[in-house]
Structure formats: C-alpha cells, structure tokens
Design a protein around this motif. Structure first.
Motif, PDB file in Angstrom:
ATOM      1  N   ALA A   4      -6.772   9.105  -1.832  1.00 44.26           N
ATOM      2  CA  ALA A   4      -5.476   8.855  -2.466  1.00 44.26           C
ATOM      3  C   ALA A   4      -4.382   8.512  -1.471  1.00 44.26           C
ATOM      4  O   ALA A   4      -3.464   7.772  -1.814  1.00 44.26           O
ATOM      5  CB  ALA A   4      -5.061  10.072  -3.293  1.00 44.26           C
ATOM      6  N   PHE A   5      -4.449   9.017  -0.239  1.00 46.89           N
ATOM      7  CA  PHE A   5      -3.289   8.876   0.640  1.00 46.89           C
ATOM      8  C   PHE A   5      -3.477   7.873   1.770  1.00 46.89           C
ATOM      9  O   PHE A   5      -2.515   7.283   2.231  1.00 46.89           O
ATOM     10  CB  PHE A   5      -2.895  10.235   1.222  1.00 46.89           C
ATOM     11  CG  PHE A   5      -2.311  11.144   0.189  1.00 46.89           C
ATOM     12  CD1 PHE A   5      -0.958  11.090  -0.099  1.00 46.89           C
ATOM     13  CD2 PHE A   5      -3.116  12.020  -0.525  1.00 46.89           C
ATOM     14  CE1 PHE A   5      -0.403  11.917  -1.070  1.00 46.89           C
ATOM     15  CE2 PHE A   5      -2.571  12.847  -1.497  1.00 46.89           C
ATOM     16  CZ  PHE A   5      -1.220  12.791  -1.773  1.00 46.89           C
ATOM     17  N   ALA A   6      -4.706   7.690   2.231  1.00 45.85           N
ATOM     18  CA  ALA A   6      -4.911   6.718   3.310  1.00 45.85           C
ATOM     19  C   ALA A   6      -4.549   5.327   2.794  1.00 45.85           C
ATOM     20  O   ALA A   6      -4.813   5.000   1.635  1.00 45.85           O
ATOM     21  CB  ALA A   6      -6.354   6.749   3.773  1.00 45.85           C
ATOM     22  N   PRO A   7      -3.910   4.500   3.643  1.00 40.49           N
ATOM     23  CA  PRO A   7      -3.531   3.159   3.178  1.00 40.49           C
ATOM     24  C   PRO A   7      -4.765   2.280   2.970  1.00 40.49           C
ATOM     25  O   PRO A   7      -5.801   2.491   3.594  1.00 40.49           O
ATOM     26  CB  PRO A   7      -2.666   2.635   4.328  1.00 40.49           C
ATOM     27  CG  PRO A   7      -3.122   3.389   5.524  1.00 40.49           C
ATOM     28  CD  PRO A   7      -3.529   4.751   5.035  1.00 40.49           C
ATOM     29  N   ALA A   8      -4.652   1.309   2.077  1.00 35.09           N
ATOM     30  CA  ALA A   8      -5.755   0.396   1.827  1.00 35.09           C
ATOM     31  C   ALA A   8      -5.946  -0.520   3.027  1.00 35.09           C
ATOM     32  O   ALA A   8      -5.010  -0.803   3.762  1.00 35.09           O
ATOM     33  CB  ALA A   8      -5.478  -0.431   0.570  1.00 35.09           C
ATOM     34  N   ASN A  43      -9.269  -1.539  -1.286  1.00 31.83           N
ATOM     35  CA  ASN A  43      -9.609  -0.151  -1.493  1.00 31.83           C
ATOM     36  C   ASN A  43     -11.108   0.127  -1.352  1.00 31.83           C
ATOM     37  O   ASN A  43     -11.508   1.279  -1.320  1.00 31.83           O
ATOM     38  CB  ASN A  43      -9.144   0.294  -2.882  1.00 31.83           C
ATOM     39  CG  ASN A  43      -7.649   0.513  -2.901  1.00 31.83           C
ATOM     40  OD1 ASN A  43      -7.126   1.225  -2.053  1.00 31.83           O
ATOM     41  ND2 ASN A  43      -6.974  -0.122  -3.834  1.00 31.83           N
TER      42      ASN A  43
END
Lengths: 72, 249, 256
Positions: B45-49, B55
């Motif tokens: 949920a938090f790591a950037p794409a 994703n």
C-alpha cells in the motif's frame, strides 16, 4: 500511501490479477505450512498420549490378572 | 570455547533441542508475523509504484524473499547433512528432513510469482529467463532429495543418502547458476531481467528487506516446530517422550 | 576378487612356515597394491561388459533412434535441422549415457561382488573410478565417435564435426562421473531407474550447456576452445570430487 482510495488499492493500477494471484498463493502456502505443522504436532501428541494410556492400563490389568491367579 | 562446545553437544541431544527450541520458537513466530505483516502493508500500500512496471512490481515483495529462502534452505540442508554425516548428530538429520519440503515450497512460490510477473512484463507466462530457469532446476534438485529419502525402506540409509545428495547438489548449485546465466546471455536476453534494476529508492527496498527478514524468521520457526514433531516421532519409545506424553493426559 | 588376497594373508602370516629364502609365503602386500587392484577392476569390468555386448550396443542404438525421431517429428528441412542439430545431438547422447547408468553397479550389487569391493584394503573411491572409466570407455567414447555420423544425417554444418566428437568425449566423462553418484545411491533400490534420472539430470545441465555451446560456437566460427576448456574444468572438478561421493554412496547402499 501510494493509492487514492481502497478501490484503487484493489485495482493495483490494472495489474490486480497478477499482484493478488502472487500474493494470494504465497499467503495460502505460508498459512498452509503453519496449519500443517500444527496439525502434525497435535496428531502426534494425541497418538503418543493414547499409546501411553494403553501402556499404563495394560500394565495395570496384567498386574490384576496376575494377582487373581495368585489368589486362585 | 568449552561452554560453546558443551552447548552444541547439548543441542545435539534430541531432549535438549526439544527443550531449547520450545523457548526460542515463540519469538521467531512473533518476529515472522510482525515483519511479514509490516512488510506486506508497506510493500502493498505505501511503497511507490515503479516508473516502468507500475504496480505489478509489488510482486517483488514475495518473489525475492522466496527465492532467497529457496537457495538458503538448500545450503542449510546440506550443512545439516554434513553435520549428520560427520558427527552423527541425529537432530541435524531431522532438521534436514523437514527443511526439504519447506525449501521446495519456497522454490514453488518464487517460480509461480515469477511466472505470473512475466505476464505484465514480458507478455507471456513463461520465459526461459536465467533466474527462472535456475529456480526450476533447484525445484528438481529439491524433489530429488525428497524422493531419495522416501525411497529407502531403512530410515538411516535414507537419511545418509539424502545427506550425500544434498552435499553434491550444493556444490553444483553455483556451477548450475553460473552456466545458466552464461547460457542466457549467449542467447540474447529478451528485454531486462525482472529483478536486476537501477538502484531502488529507500521506500521500495526497505519493505523488501523487512519481508526477507520476515521470511527467514518464518523459515526458522517452521523448521523448529516441525523438527520438534520429528523428534517426538522418532524418539517415541524413549523414556522422556513417554513421560512427556503421560504428563499431558 | 582381491578381497581374498587380504583375508587370506591374515591367518597365513602366522600359520605358514618361513620359506627357504626367508620370506613368508602368502605374506606381504604385492608391490603397488592399489595399481594392481585398479588394473584388475578395469580388466574384469571390461571383460564382463564385452561378454554382454547388447548392454554396450543398446545406448548406441538408442542414440541413433532418438536422432531419427526428430526429423520425423519436426521437419526434414535441412536448414531447420542444422540450427537445432548441436542441441539435439547433445541431448540425445546425454539421454543415451543416462540409459546405461542404471546397470553400472547393478549386476555387481546383485551377485555380491560389490560387497567384496567394499572389503578390499584399497580405497573404494579408486576402484569406483576404475568402474566409471570402463563405463565411459564403452558408452561415452562410442557415443562421441558415432555422433559425427548422425551429425551428417542432421545436416550439421561442416567444420564442427571434430568439435562435436571432442566435446562429447570430454563431456560424457563428466556425465559418467556425476551419474555414477546417482547410480551408487540408487543401486540398492528395487525401482531406482526413474529416480536415478530425477537425481542426475539436473546435475547434467552445466555439461549440456557448455557441450552444446562448443558445437554452436564452432558452427558460428567463434572457436570452441573456451567451451572445451570449461568442459575440461568440469571434468577435473568431477574427477576430484565424484569418486568420494560414489564411495560414500556405495557404502550407504550396501550397508542399508
């Protein structure tokens, strides 16, 4: 937070099937390993207990029959 | 030194291992649960794409830890086999016996997630990528060890045969890995390897590190737990196991 | 077969009277015991295998047959066949060598001579190495010599025939050594055949990669010496390590 909404999070930017399939299979396997290990342990302990109980009871009955024979 | 040796000797006795592992195991389970939970939430949920893969790169957080573990488990299995062969420590063989299926499961996870990852990146379910190919060979090595152990009717022979095979395999793994890498570069890599990428920013690799640590803790905890069961199974007729079972009922 | 040399000596050393020349009859190791033992194993295995010709010929026939199957299954087009010929020849030779592995220790195990081999004072690793050498002489080498003929049938480009034979000769030696570990591990099992291939095939992959790579490099005109050097290195490594693994495996199979 990399996503704007929960819907967004589930959609994974269009890659939902791939991401969730990988994570799902991994999670299922990890949980499966834990459950299997627990079931194996429980089953083993139950079997050991049954053996132990049988061993002690057969010991007692053999003592009893031995005693009866003496009386006879 | 003397203290360490006596500790190792005690660890080699099934009864002692059973007692010591009982105290260690909960901590490893706890660490595994916390690390995997934190790593999952962070990674998903938090790591950037990723700028290239979007994703779909979030598969890395299960693919890479499983791949690491798959290789480490084979090495630790061979080390356990060596300890069993040289010092005749039975606990080492029990641990090796329960490690093999665990390692095969991890290899399967990394293969499956790698194949699924291939769809959005390469547009196909299977690519003869160097890493995937080495993983597939590793899976066969695991299956060979498991099958060989099961093929013997005498447990002791099966244990020793599996130990020899694990040691032969562990010498071969680096050779196989390098030759497959070389083979793959010769036949022109299609685009880019999934996992070799330009330096990742902290927000991307920190959750990966946490997941790797979590998977290692999970492996240790699961191995301890199943080794304990294996001890009970093989030592069922020993006095201490019978007393243990009698005390439970 | 040399076991009784050792066993015989023990009681005779004290029981037998001393000869006129002052040495005990039957006592004392014959000069160069290890060399004698290895040579005897070599000769014995060669003789035994030459008596069972079909066992030597089967892998060669299998090799030819598999190579025949591919043009039928894929296409008789020479251009297509030429591109896949190096890999095909190597894979087929590898499978043929694998096919003959199961019998490497099997008959010795069944008639008990393997146990005698275990009892000799000579290191088992060296005697096992002699058996593997015989296996290579009668399987790997003929396969390597036969491969160029099959190469013609697959329209293998000219200039790679020598490399093909040489890489196969080098590579099958490694295959025999690695395969002997698997054969020794499974010799005591009644249905070891399929298991043997599961154990051994993953370990064959580096040899296959560099063997087929050598032929391909020769076709492209890059020079195959680098590949052949790596094949030689693999052979050196397996020569160093495999005999010990074979000896340990044989002990497990016999005692278990």
């Amino acid at each position: 937070m990399a996503f704007d909404s929960f819907q967004d999070f589930l959609a994974m930017g269009g890659h939902a099937p791939y991401v969730w399939a990988s994570w799902g299979v991994t999670g299922a396997l990890l949980v499966g390993i834990v459950l299997h290990a627990r079931a194996e342990r429980r089953q083993l302990l139950r079997r050991l207990q049954r053996h132990e109980r049988r061993r002690t009871t057969t010991d007692q009955t053999s003592h009893q029959t031995g005693g009866q024979r003496h009386e006879a | 030194m003397g203290k360490i040796w006596s500790f190792i000797h005690k660890l080699g006795s099934p009864k002692w291992f059973y007692a010591i592992s009982a105290r260690l195991m909960p901590w490893f389970w706890l660490a595994a649960a916390v690390l995997i939970l934190v790593g999952s939430v962070w990674g998903l949920a938090f790591a950037p794409a990723d700028y290239q893969q979007g994703n779909s790169f979030r598969i890395i957080y299960v693919h890479v830890p499983a791949a690491f573990l798959a290789q480490s488990i084979f090495v630790s299995m061979a080390v356990a086999g060596l300890i069993f062969m040289v010092w005749k420590i039975k606990v080492a063989d029990m641990a090796a016996a329960v490690m093999a299926p665990l390692g095969a499961a991890m290899t399967f996870i990394s293969l499956f997630s790698g194949a699924v990852w291939g769809v959005p990146t390469w547009g196909t379910w299977w690519m003869w990528d160097a890493r995937l190919t080495s993983m597939l060979i590793l899976l066969f090595l695991y299956l060979g060890v498991i099958a060989l152990r099961g093929a013997f009717s005498s447990r002791d022979s099966g244990s020793r045969a599996a130990s020899v095979l694990a040691m032969v395999g562990v010498i071969n793994i680096p050779i196989i890995k390098y030759s497959v890498d070389w083979w793959y570069t010769l036949h022109q890599p299609a685009t880019f390897s999934v996992t070799s990428r330009p330096a990742m920013p902290l927000e991307m690799w920190a959750p990966l590190l946490i997941m790797v640590l979590g998977f290692y803790c999970f492996f240790i905890a699961a191995t301890l737990m199943r080794t304990r069961s294996e001890i009970l199974r093989r030592e069922a007729n020993k006095r201490w196991v019978r007393e243990l079972a009698g005390g439970l009922s | 077969m040399f076991a009784w040399v050792g066993e015989d000596r023990m009681p005779s050393a004290d029981a037998r009277p001393i000869d006129n020349d002052g040495r005990k009859t039957g006592g004392g190791e014959p000069g160069g015991g290890l060399v004698v033992a290895v040579w005897a194993t070599l000769k014995r295995d060669l003789t035994l295998l030459m008596r069972r010709r079909s066992e030597v010929l089967n892998p060669l026939v299998f090799f030819a047959l598999v190579i025949t199957l591919f043009p039928i299954g894929i296409s008789p087009d020479p251009e297509l066949l030429a591109t896949i010929a190096p890999g095909l020849l190597w894979v087929a030779a590898l499978l043929a060598a694998l096919l003959s592995l199961d019998s490497l220790f099997r008959s010795d195990y069944e008639d008990g001579s393997l146990e005698q081999l275990l009892l000799t004072p000579q290191p088992l690793a060296m005697l096992g190495l002699a058996k593997v050498a015989v296996h290579w002489l009668l399987t790997g080498l003929p396969l390597a010599l036969m491969a160029p003929v099959l190469g013609i049938m697959l329209a293998l480009p000219a200039g790679s025939y020598l490399v093909l034979a040489f890489s196969l000769a080098l590579g099958t030696a490694s295959l025999s050594l690695i395969g002997a570990i698997g054969a020794a591990l499974t010799v005591g099992l009644s249905r070891g055949g399929v298991l043997l291939s599961l154990l051994v095939l993953p370990l064959y992959i580096p040899v296959l990669i560099f063997g087929a790579g050598a032929v391909q490099a020769a076709i492209m005109g890059d020079g195959a010496s680098a590949h052949l050097a790596i094949l030689g290195a693999l052979l050196a490594l397996s020569l160093m390590l495999a005999p010990w693994a074979v000896a340990a495996s044989l002990r497990i199979s016999i005692n278990g």
